[in-house]
Design an enzyme around this catalytic site. Sequence first.
Site, PDB file in Angstrom:
ATOM      1  N   SER A  36       0.865  -1.172   0.000  1.00 31.82           N
ATOM      2  CA  SER A  36       0.000   0.000   0.000  1.00 31.82           C
ATOM      3  C   SER A  36       0.905   1.225   0.000  1.00 31.82           C
ATOM      4  CB  SER A  36      -0.903  -0.028   1.232  1.00 31.82           C
ATOM      5  OG  SER A  36      -1.919   0.922   1.084  1.00 31.82           O
ATOM      6  N   GLU A  37       0.674   2.153  -0.938  1.00 25.04           N
ATOM      7  CA  GLU A  37       1.669   3.202  -1.155  1.00 25.04           C
ATOM      8  C   GLU A  37       1.786   4.208  -0.016  1.00 25.04           C
ATOM      9  OE1 GLU A  37      -0.922   2.602  -3.228  1.00 25.04           O
ATOM     10  OE2 GLU A  37      -1.800   4.466  -4.006  1.00 25.04           O
ATOM     11  N   ASN A  38       0.874   4.153   0.950  1.00 29.60           N
ATOM     12  CA  ASN A  38       1.033   5.029   2.110  1.00 29.60           C
ATOM     13  C   ASN A  38       2.034   4.464   3.108  1.00 29.60           C
ATOM     14  OD1 ASN A  38      -1.059   3.065   2.390  1.00 29.60           O
ATOM     15  ND2 ASN A  38      -1.693   4.028   4.293  1.00 29.60           N
TER      16      ASN A  38
END
Lengths: 231, 234
Positions: B62-64
């Site tokens: 997840s890019e966060n």
Amino acid sequence: MNKLVATADEAVSDIPSGSTVMLGGFGLCGIPENLIDALVRRGIGGLHTISNNMGVDGFGMGRMLEAGMIASHIGSYVGENKLLEEKVIRGELNLTLVPQGTLAERIRAGGAGIPGFYSPAGVGTLVAEGKETHEFDGRLYLLERGLTADFALIKAWRGDTAGNLVYRKTARNFNPMMATAARVTIAEVEELVEPGVIDPDHVITPGIYVQRILQGARYEKRIERRMVRSA
Amino acid sequence: MTTLPKAAGQKADKQWETEKRERIVKRIARELRDGYYVNLGIGMPTMIASHVPPGMEVVLQSENGMLGVGPYPLEGEEDPDLINAGKETVSELAGTSFFSSADSFAMIRGGHINLSILGAMEVDEEGNLANWMIPGKMVKGMGGAMDLVASARRVIVAMEHTTREGQPKILKKCSLPITGLKVVDTIATEMAWIRVSPEGLVLEEIAPDVTVEEVQRATQAHLIVSGALTQMRS
């Protein structure tokens, strides 16, 4: 070295109108809630903000927007904020959208003394307009600039009075890079401890990057999309 | 022609919407391989997480700032510090790790993500993708989509074949501002599985309830029918 300030209001008391301010967080996760509220209470304007998002209507940076404090914003996604969309379409706020990874790297580069770097994100898109390109090994890249700010307002889970910080889960996000990229970094933490309590091997942001630290008075830690599964 | 009562019609529509999505999601799930690191976009792609074949290990990024995204938490275990890129509460798994947004996009930009699956408003025959902006109407932002499509090893688009009004979304040339130039590898819709090749769009599989002619009619770009055309399995 004691960097402790007593309150969020005291911590932001010298931020003038027109400053460039970075604010940590992804959505509402890991945002400096207490510092944002203190800024709104201070009632300054003309701020140039840099943050991945802009809170939501009524919470987080959404409050700064509603108070009319923001002149321009650099971010990657502002889809949760109707007021911002309206202001941008009416031309009242200058919005620059940057691919999220490029934004993160521009801040990291700014804090690391790197004025520019090449990224493949956005080649051939609106993001590429006006940017120098360079071909490396047959592929095009955009020249992107490092970003710095006058102030960075960040949120960590735990910190000591020397400014060493530890984050929790996905609340880390943009906070560590922003800590490095501002002239004055102000960190609010949920748990303030004496130096020596945090295992030096676990420090994510070393104290050199943090000029002021405070214990947040209260945390709402609002969840944007509460999803659960059945047992 | 018989007309269904309005309520029944709406119910049938809703059921068809769900079925379309299931079909797309299940077909894409067949592309997963053991040991893959995969980034799932917001919306329909997120559903792929529940269709990982048994016995296969796929790590979701997840890019966060998270590797090893687990399912939604049990009620009462939601944690505001633990969300995915769609800002939904998620859970940890054994082996999960957290990192900053700069580290997250270093792993994306560095080509370490095997597969990126995301939605689109338009795709064209060169593999250009548009999913972030409608000039004068929608100002939301690209989030991490431009970074992902530029650097993931393979990009699959998951979308309905046409707009709600029945207009083609697979075009000769994107009309909306693009997210990435020549980045799409494969397009998965409820009608077809289409590969982007240097020669153009190759129709490789079609759904059991449509003909090649029907797929072409719903597609503005020219489709090259593969010599090995098969029925789309989900």
